[in-house]
Design a protein around this motif. Sequence first.
Motif, short mmCIF file in Angstrom:
data_model
loop_
_atom_site.label_atom_id
_atom_site.label_comp_id
_atom_site.label_asym_id
_atom_site.label_seq_id
_atom_site.Cartn_x
_atom_site.Cartn_y
_atom_site.Cartn_z
N PRO A 93 0.83 -1.21 0.00
CA PRO A 93 0.00 0.00 0.00
C PRO A 93 0.86 1.25 0.00
O PRO A 93 1.87 1.33 0.71
CB PRO A 93 -0.80 -0.12 1.30
N ILE A 94 0.49 2.24 -0.82
CA ILE A 94 1.22 3.50 -0.92
C ILE A 94 0.26 4.65 -0.63
O ILE A 94 -0.79 4.77 -1.26
CB ILE A 94 1.85 3.69 -2.33
N ASP A 95 0.65 5.47 0.33
CA ASP A 95 -0.16 6.62 0.76
C ASP A 95 0.46 7.89 0.16
O ASP A 95 1.58 8.27 0.52
CB ASP A 95 -0.16 6.68 2.29
N VAL A 96 -0.27 8.54 -0.74
CA VAL A 96 0.25 9.75 -1.38
C VAL A 96 0.41 10.87 -0.34
O VAL A 96 1.30 11.72 -0.47
CB VAL A 96 -0.68 10.21 -2.52
N ASP A 97 -0.42 10.87 0.70
CA ASP A 97 -0.29 11.89 1.74
C ASP A 97 1.07 11.78 2.45
O ASP A 97 1.62 12.80 2.88
CB ASP A 97 -1.42 11.76 2.77
N TRP A 98 1.60 10.57 2.57
CA TRP A 98 2.93 10.38 3.16
C TRP A 98 3.96 11.08 2.27
O TRP A 98 4.85 11.77 2.78
CB TRP A 98 3.23 8.89 3.28
N ILE A 99 3.85 10.88 0.97
CA ILE A 99 4.79 11.53 0.05
C ILE A 99 4.69 13.05 0.19
O ILE A 99 5.71 13.75 0.30
CB ILE A 99 4.50 11.12 -1.41
N ASP A 100 3.48 13.58 0.22
CA ASP A 100 3.29 15.03 0.34
C ASP A 100 3.84 15.55 1.66
O ASP A 100 4.39 16.67 1.72
CB ASP A 100 1.81 15.38 0.21
N ALA A 101 3.69 14.76 2.73
CA ALA A 101 4.21 15.19 4.03
C ALA A 101 5.73 15.30 3.99
O ALA A 101 6.32 16.24 4.56
CB ALA A 101 3.77 14.22 5.12
N ASP A 102 6.41 14.36 3.34
CA ASP A 102 7.87 14.44 3.22
C ASP A 102 8.26 15.62 2.32
O ASP A 102 9.26 16.30 2.58
CB ASP A 102 8.44 13.14 2.66
N LEU A 103 7.50 15.86 1.27
CA LEU A 103 7.78 17.02 0.42
C LEU A 103 7.64 18.32 1.21
O LEU A 103 8.43 19.26 1.03
CB LEU A 103 6.84 17.03 -0.79
N ALA A 104 6.66 18.38 2.10
CA ALA A 104 6.48 19.57 2.93
C ALA A 104 7.64 19.75 3.88
O ALA A 104 8.09 20.87 4.16
CB ALA A 104 5.16 19.48 3.69
N ARG A 105 8.17 18.64 4.42
CA ARG A 105 9.33 18.73 5.32
C ARG A 105 10.54 19.29 4.59
O ARG A 105 11.39 19.95 5.21
CB ARG A 105 9.67 17.34 5.89
N ARG A 106 10.63 19.04 3.30
CA ARG A 106 11.74 19.56 2.51
C ARG A 106 11.63 21.07 2.32
O ARG A 106 12.61 21.75 1.99
CB ARG A 106 11.76 18.86 1.14
N GLN A 107 10.45 21.64 2.54
CA GLN A 107 10.23 23.06 2.26
C GLN A 107 10.13 23.92 3.51
O GLN A 107 10.65 25.03 3.55
CB GLN A 107 8.93 23.21 1.45
N LYS A 108 9.43 23.45 4.52
CA LYS A 108 9.02 24.31 5.62
C LYS A 108 10.03 24.24 6.77
O LYS A 108 9.80 23.61 7.80
CB LYS A 108 7.63 23.91 6.10
N THR A 109 11.15 24.91 6.59
CA THR A 109 12.19 24.91 7.62
C THR A 109 12.81 26.30 7.72
O THR A 109 12.68 27.12 6.81
CB THR A 109 13.31 23.90 7.29
N ALA A 110 13.49 26.53 8.83
CA ALA A 110 14.25 27.77 8.99
C ALA A 110 15.41 27.78 8.00
O ALA A 110 15.98 26.73 7.66
CB ALA A 110 14.78 27.89 10.41
N GLY A 111 15.77 28.98 7.52
CA GLY A 111 16.91 29.12 6.62
C GLY A 111 16.59 28.95 5.16
O GLY A 111 17.46 29.11 4.30
#
Length: 400
Positions: free
Chosen positions: A32-50
Amino acid sequence: MTVLTRLRFLTAGESHGPRLTAILEGIPAGFPIDVDWIDADLARRQKTAGAGGRMRIESDRATLSAGVVSGKTTGGPIAVEIPNRDYKNWKDADISPMTVPRPGHADLSGAIKYGHPDLRLSLERASARETAARVAVGAICRQILDRLGIAVGGYVRRIGSVTADLAEHPDLALLQQWVDDAKASDLSCPDPTAADAMREAIDRARQSQDTLGGVIDVVVLGVPPGLGSYAHWDRRLEATLAMAVMSIQAIKGVEIGPAFENAGRSGTEVHDEIFLDKAGHLTRRTNRCGGIEGGMTTSAPIVVRAAMKPISTTLNPRKSVDLSEFTPSATTYERSDICALPRAVVVAEAMVAIVVADALLEKLGGDSLGEIEPRLAELSRGEQRDFNLDNAPWRFGYRD
C-alpha cells in the motif's frame, strides 16, 4: 557500476521547468502506498528555517500516474510527477543571459563539459530543486520499509559552529526520540537549546549576506543483520550508502558512525565488543561501527553522517569572470537558501531509504508482499540456532 541492484530510479526536470518527474522500478506488488505520506515528506523539505524565497512559491504535491492502482503497487514501474508552480513566471519570459559563473556551483564546470551557450542551463538541472523528486521516490521506499518493520529518520547535528548536545551511545528509544523531536523542529534539530543557537547563527549569516553549512545524521532502526555483502566492492553497504548520500547537492563528506573520530582512537577503543545477554542472545553495548561491519548490517542502528558545505549562492558577491568577455566580474545573486541543512535531512533520509530498501529486497527476493513478508520472518537474526559451525579442520581443496 550502479549503486542499486533490485531497484532503479531516474529523475528528470529543470528547476524552473514545468515539472519534476521520477520513475521508480523494482518495487514488488501489493504494497500500500499513501500519497499523503509523500506530500508530508515534500512539505518537510520546504518548511524549515533558513529556506529561501523559492519555498514561499512552491507547495509541492505528488501525482502518481503509473505503478500504483487502487492504492497498491502493481509490480510495474511507478511514475511520480511534481509540478513547479514557479514555471508560470518563466514560461513566456525572455530569460536574461547568465555569463558569470558562481564559485562552488556547477555553472563553470557544466559549461566546460556540455558546451552550453548559457550558464543557466547548468543551473537548471544541477539545482537542488531536483531533490524534490528524490524525496518522493524515497517516501515510497520508506513506506515499503515501514511495512517491513524498518524506520528511517534524521536530524541536524550541527549548523556552522553550533553543535547539538547528543549522547555518544544512544539506545533505540533515544534515537527514535531524536528523530521525533527533529520532525517537530523548524531546524530539524532534537536539541532545543542548540536549535535556538542555530537559529541565531542563521539570522547572523542572513544579516551578513552569507550562508552556513553543517552536519546531519540519518539513522535506520529495525534493520536485520546481513544486508549488503563483503564479496564485491560495489555491494558493500557503506559504499552504496556513501555514494547515494554524497550525490545530494552540496554534500561533500559522508561517514558511517563516528568514523573520523574513530580514526583518532586505538582499536580497543573503537570496535564494538560482542556479549551474550541473559537470554543467550548476541548483543553489543556500543555502536561505533554505525551498524555496518565488513560491508554488512549488524542489526544495530545504521548511522550515516553527512557534511554539507555552505550554499554557494551568496548575497555578498564573489569574485569571478564574465565568460562572454573574459573580463573580471562579480557574481549576481540568484535566489537561494541561507542554510539548507534542515531541508537536507529529508533528502538524505530519502537516499538512505532507497539504498536500504534495495538491499532488503535483494536479500528477500520475491515479486509480491505475500512472498516477501514470510521470508523476512525467516531471516537469520544471529541467534544460536542460526549458526552451523562444525568446529572441524578443513582445506581449500582447489585443484592446482
